[in-house]
Motif scaffolding. Structure first.
Motif, short mmCIF file in Angstrom:
data_model
loop_
_atom_site.label_atom_id
_atom_site.label_comp_id
_atom_site.label_asym_id
_atom_site.label_seq_id
_atom_site.Cartn_x
_atom_site.Cartn_y
_atom_site.Cartn_z
N ASP A 30 6.48 12.82 -3.08
CA ASP A 30 5.71 12.70 -4.32
C ASP A 30 6.58 12.96 -5.55
OD1 ASP A 30 3.07 12.31 -5.58
OD2 ASP A 30 3.34 14.39 -6.22
N VAL A 59 -0.66 9.17 -10.82
CA VAL A 59 -1.32 8.33 -9.82
C VAL A 59 -2.38 7.47 -10.52
CG1 VAL A 59 -2.78 8.33 -7.76
CG2 VAL A 59 -0.92 10.01 -7.98
N ARG A 87 -1.32 8.50 0.67
CA ARG A 87 -0.90 9.89 0.54
C ARG A 87 -0.86 10.57 1.91
NH1 ARG A 87 -0.71 13.09 -4.34
NH2 ARG A 87 0.60 14.86 -3.79
N ARG A 117 7.54 9.81 -7.34
CA ARG A 117 6.50 9.00 -8.00
C ARG A 117 6.78 9.00 -9.50
NH1 ARG A 117 2.31 11.42 -10.25
NH2 ARG A 117 2.37 13.15 -8.76
N THR A 166 -2.53 2.20 -4.66
CA THR A 166 -2.88 3.49 -4.08
C THR A 166 -4.39 3.70 -3.98
OG1 THR A 166 -2.55 4.42 -6.31
CG2 THR A 166 -0.77 4.70 -4.72
N ASP A 167 -5.17 2.84 -4.62
CA ASP A 167 -6.63 2.94 -4.53
C ASP A 167 -7.21 1.53 -4.51
OD1 ASP A 167 -9.33 3.40 -4.69
OD2 ASP A 167 -9.19 4.90 -6.29
N ARG A 220 0.83 -1.20 0.00
CA ARG A 220 0.00 0.00 0.00
C ARG A 220 0.86 1.25 0.00
NH1 ARG A 220 -5.13 -0.23 2.10
NH2 ARG A 220 -5.17 1.96 1.42
N ALA A 221 0.39 2.26 -0.71
CA ALA A 221 0.98 3.60 -0.66
C ALA A 221 -0.14 4.57 -0.33
CB ALA A 221 1.64 3.95 -1.98
N TRP A 237 4.23 10.07 0.38
CA TRP A 237 3.48 8.83 0.41
C TRP A 237 4.13 7.92 1.44
CZ3 TRP A 237 -0.68 7.88 -2.98
CH2 TRP A 237 -0.87 8.82 -3.99
N CYS A 286 2.90 -0.25 -6.29
CA CYS A 286 2.09 -0.15 -5.07
C CYS A 286 0.61 0.08 -5.41
CB CYS A 286 2.57 1.00 -4.18
SG CYS A 286 4.30 0.87 -3.68
N THR A 306 0.15 2.58 -8.56
CA THR A 306 1.07 3.68 -8.82
C THR A 306 2.49 3.18 -8.57
OG1 THR A 306 -0.64 5.24 -8.08
CG2 THR A 306 1.61 6.08 -8.26
#
Length: 404
Positions: free
Chosen positions: A243, A250, A166, A246, A195-196, A163-164, A171, A193, A206
């Motif tokens: 960030d 995203v 925010r 990244r 992210t959602d 998991r990442a 992150w 990872c 992401t």
């Protein structure tokens, strides 16, 4: 003629130049036909300690920096990144010349950094990221490993659970990665990872570049059946990543990941050829006549090496034509793993008990490293099953497997 007019050297001119330069910085390998001298290593996965891995990595970095600084590395890249803007197949022309010289053999983290991660940054990175990372990675001042696979996801990278979350301009990454080559010597890890968690699995991913010395990153070597520890598991325990590190938008991490995987499959088509050639040399220098069965296995392996090289040329031809190879890459990967298996079969038949008893004889017991390591490549770089699925669905147009 067109190449000459465009400033691109003719093939033979380029190869002659590479050969002349290599003579000034490296020693030629032993003459053809010389058998029983030098290293007899045929290891697929090295059995280094951490200290040995770091020492060898430093030697390879020194060589790669010489190449880069003198214009014989990053050949296909723009001049602004230290390259020469040559077509992709010029890298293969150079490698063919370099193979005749005694230079350090590159472990996996070097092609991962230069041929997989750097091109992905070139595609998906911001201008600031390109300035930060591309030159140091192409010169190997900084090395990058892949934080892709997870025990729960298997070959389905879209099912990652790391998991990442925010946190302002940062992150926070939490999870576990496995089968990571080069994690002990890498500067960066490319982490896939989630992210959602509330969208379909391909859409909620992401990609981040993670400092491997960041607080919360723990690297643990995995003991392999050869006795060494080429791979590692990597724990990410609340690792803070800005960030600015990244890679790509995203939620677009799956597309970024595919860029890396496509390059990996293109790079895997030459797997096992050196060891197959060494096995054929073993057959030629065996102190007894070959049986009929051994002759048949040796002839089959010889033909396979020729076909595998032809597949590699098809991949190169696609690149020259400006196409991204499709079926060729998956076919090449499948063919390479089968070549490695058949190399094992031939060597086992040729050596018999000498393979499992360390008598100190050159070029015998060393083959255990190949036999124990080769099966791993039916999994690494995309399993054989995944490659067959790609060919079935995308090339042959067969129905897709039912979604689970």
């Amino acid at each position: 003629m067109a190449e000459e007019m465009s400033g691109i050297p003719e093939h033979e001119e380029f190869r002659t130049g590479a050969r002349q330069w290599l003579r000034t910085v490296a020693r030629p390998r032993a003459a053809d036909g010389e058998w029983g001298s030098g290293s007899d290593s045929v290891a697929v996965f090295e059995n280094w300690t951490e200290e040995q891995e770091r020492e060898h990595t430093a030697r390879v970095q020194e060589w790669e920096r010489i190449r880069y600084d003198q214009g014989w590395s990053a050949l296909t890249w723009e001049e602004s990144y230290g390259g020469r803007g040559l077509p992709a197949y010029y890298e293969q022309l150079y490698r063919a010349e370099e193979a005749a010289f005694d230079v350090p053999q590159r472990p996996e983290i070097f092609p991962v950094t230069q041929a997989l991660v750097a091109p992905a940054i070139a595609i998906w990175g911001t201008e600031e990221q390109k300035r930060r990372w591309l030159r140091p990675m192409l010169r190997t001042d900084e090395l990058a490993c892949q934080l892709f696979s997870e025990t729960e996801a298997g070959s389905d990278l879209a099912a990652v659970r790391t998991r990442a979350v925010r946190d302002g301009d940062d992150w926070v990454l939490t999870g576990h990665k496995v089968w990571t080559s080069g994690a002990r010597v890498a500067t960066w890890g490319v982490a896939v990872c989630r992210t959602d968690p509330d969208v379909r699995k391909h859409a909620g991913i992401t990609v981040f570049l993670v400092r491997m010395d960041a607080p919360g990153v723990t690297v643990r070597p995995i003991r392999q059946m050869t006795g060494g520890s080429s791979f590692n598991e990597v724990y990410l325990d609340g690792v803070t990543v800005p960030d600015t590190d990244r890679l790509g938008p995203v939620g677009e991490g799956w597309r970024v990941t595919l860029s890396v995987l496509a390059a990996e499959r293109l790079d895997s088509g030459s797997l096992g050829l050196d060891n197959a050639d060494r096995a054929l040399d073993l057959a030629a220098h065996l102190p007894r006549p070959l049986t009929g069965g051994e002759q048949q296995r040796a002839a089959d392996l010889h033909i396979r090496t020729l076909v595998q090289r032809l597949i590699g040329l098809r991949v190169t031809a696609a690149l020259v034509a400006g196409r991204e190879p499709g079926a060729e890459a998956s076919v090449g990967k499948l063919y390479a793993t089968e070549t490695m298996r058949r190399t094992s079969d031939l060597v086992s038949e040729l050596l018999g008990p000498s393979l499992v008893a360390d008598t100190g004889e050159w070029g015998t017991y060393a083959w255990t490293e190949h036999l124990l390591g080769a099966p791993g490549y039916s999994i690494a770089g995309g399993t054989d099953e995944i490659q067959r699925t790609i060919l079935a669905e995308r090339v042959l147009g067969l129905p897709k497997e039912p979604a689970r």
